[in-house]
Design a protein around this motif. Sequence first.
Motif, short mmCIF file in Angstrom:
data_model
loop_
_atom_site.label_atom_id
_atom_site.label_comp_id
_atom_site.label_asym_id
_atom_site.label_seq_id
_atom_site.Cartn_x
_atom_site.Cartn_y
_atom_site.Cartn_z
N GLY A 1 -5.25 35.70 8.54
CA GLY A 1 -4.32 34.61 8.41
C GLY A 1 -4.75 33.59 7.38
O GLY A 1 -3.92 32.95 6.73
N GLU B 1 -6.05 34.17 4.58
CA GLU B 1 -5.71 34.65 3.24
C GLU B 1 -4.20 34.77 3.04
O GLU B 1 -3.67 34.35 2.02
CB GLU B 1 -6.35 36.01 3.00
CG GLU B 1 -7.84 35.98 2.82
CD GLU B 1 -8.37 37.36 2.49
OE1 GLU B 1 -8.89 37.55 1.38
OE2 GLU B 1 -8.25 38.27 3.34
N GLY C 1 -1.58 34.36 5.75
CA GLY C 1 -0.70 33.93 6.83
C GLY C 1 -0.70 34.92 7.99
O GLY C 1 -1.35 35.97 7.93
N ILE D 1 3.93 32.54 8.96
CA ILE D 1 2.82 31.67 8.60
C ILE D 1 1.74 31.67 9.67
O ILE D 1 1.96 32.13 10.80
CB ILE D 1 3.32 30.22 8.38
CG1 ILE D 1 3.90 29.64 9.68
CG2 ILE D 1 4.34 30.18 7.25
CD1 ILE D 1 4.28 28.16 9.59
N CYS D 2 0.58 31.16 9.31
CA CYS D 2 -0.53 31.03 10.27
C CYS D 2 -0.75 29.54 10.51
O CYS D 2 -1.18 28.81 9.61
CB CYS D 2 -1.79 31.68 9.69
SG CYS D 2 -3.20 31.64 10.82
N GLY E 1 2.03 36.34 0.67
CA GLY E 1 0.83 35.64 1.11
C GLY E 1 0.20 34.80 0.01
O GLY E 1 -0.25 33.68 0.25
N GLU F 1 -1.26 26.41 1.16
CA GLU F 1 -2.50 26.37 1.92
C GLU F 1 -2.28 25.89 3.36
O GLU F 1 -2.91 26.36 4.30
CB GLU F 1 -3.50 25.44 1.23
CG GLU F 1 -4.84 25.35 1.96
CD GLU F 1 -5.67 24.17 1.49
OE1 GLU F 1 -5.17 23.38 0.68
OE2 GLU F 1 -6.80 24.03 1.98
N ARG G 1 -1.81 28.56 5.96
CA ARG G 1 -2.77 29.67 6.02
C ARG G 1 -3.99 29.28 6.85
O ARG G 1 -5.06 29.05 6.33
CB ARG G 1 -3.19 30.09 4.60
CG ARG G 1 -2.10 30.86 3.88
CD ARG G 1 -2.59 31.41 2.56
NE ARG G 1 -2.65 30.39 1.53
CZ ARG G 1 -3.19 30.58 0.33
NH1 ARG G 1 -3.71 31.74 0.03
NH2 ARG G 1 -3.21 29.60 -0.54
N GLU G 2 -3.80 29.16 8.14
CA GLU G 2 -4.87 28.97 9.12
C GLU G 2 -5.62 27.65 8.97
O GLU G 2 -6.73 27.49 9.49
CB GLU G 2 -5.86 30.15 9.09
CG GLU G 2 -6.57 30.37 10.43
CD GLU G 2 -7.46 31.60 10.40
OE1 GLU G 2 -7.06 32.62 9.84
OE2 GLU G 2 -8.57 31.51 10.97
#
Length: 297
Positions: free
Chosen positions: A163, A165, A167, A209-210, A260, A265, A268-269
């Motif tokens: 995630g 990198e 999502g 998304i993450c 991705g 940003e 992304r986690e």
Amino acid sequence: MRFSSLEQLMTLCKEESLSIGRLMVVEQARETGQSTEQIYEQMASYYQVMKEAVRKGIEEETKSRSGLTGGDARRVHDYGRVQQSSLGDEASKALAYALAVSEVNASMGRVIATPTAGSCGIIPGVFVSSQERFDWEDSRLVYGLFAAGAIGYVIANNSFVSGAEGGCQAEVGSAIGMAAGALTEIRGGSPEQAVHAVGLALKNSLGLICDPVAGLVEIPCIVRNGFGAVTALAAADMALAGVRSAIPSDEVIGVMLEVGAAMPEKHRETAKGGLAQTPTGRKIMEQLYGKKGGKPK
């Protein structure tokens, strides 16, 4: 490995009259210098860990250290036993088992990352529930794990599986694709059908998304594992029924890379966007870390 794409993997299987799982055993032995027996036994031990995590998550209290999550797997499992599930008994069980393993992970229990800890519930949820349903021997599922590994190898080397990198499409999405393709093969599908299952599954996760609340792999990660197990079952059924991925699965993996890479940003986690930054998400973070010095910044 002698393959870097799903197309090459499928071609090798056809040329050597091997399933994806059995081809992967040969490839791993060639890569590591270990015997096929050693490779198999190692994977068999991983499957035992997966089954134990399912059992633990269903039968024991698995509250996470943050206190945010735990007990949902048992709720879904118990509901399915006394009520008529909307999903049906089998999909409901896969959902409960996937939640169980993810909750064990959140409680710092022992799991197998497939492909990551954040997506660790999907393959066990699909595999263990299917084994119980069809009364398969363990060996069938172990070779299925090799098939999942081959698919994950291609995804990881052509796109993302984390995630951070790419999502959640990469983290949970990859696990769904691995589970879908492997289940298709375990149920008797051809390598071509298994590859189509991967594409069908991945397409349903593109753009996800993450956004872990408070930066923890709990909300919404755990429920996404549950949903992912059900999606994998659906993708395998479609592939076995003859549905094809109109966009070749390798191209779908390429789209995952494109999406991705374009993802901001905060999605992304990093917990800087999405559900993590809703009023409730921020409140949870403040409760856990305090208003000052809370993480992530």
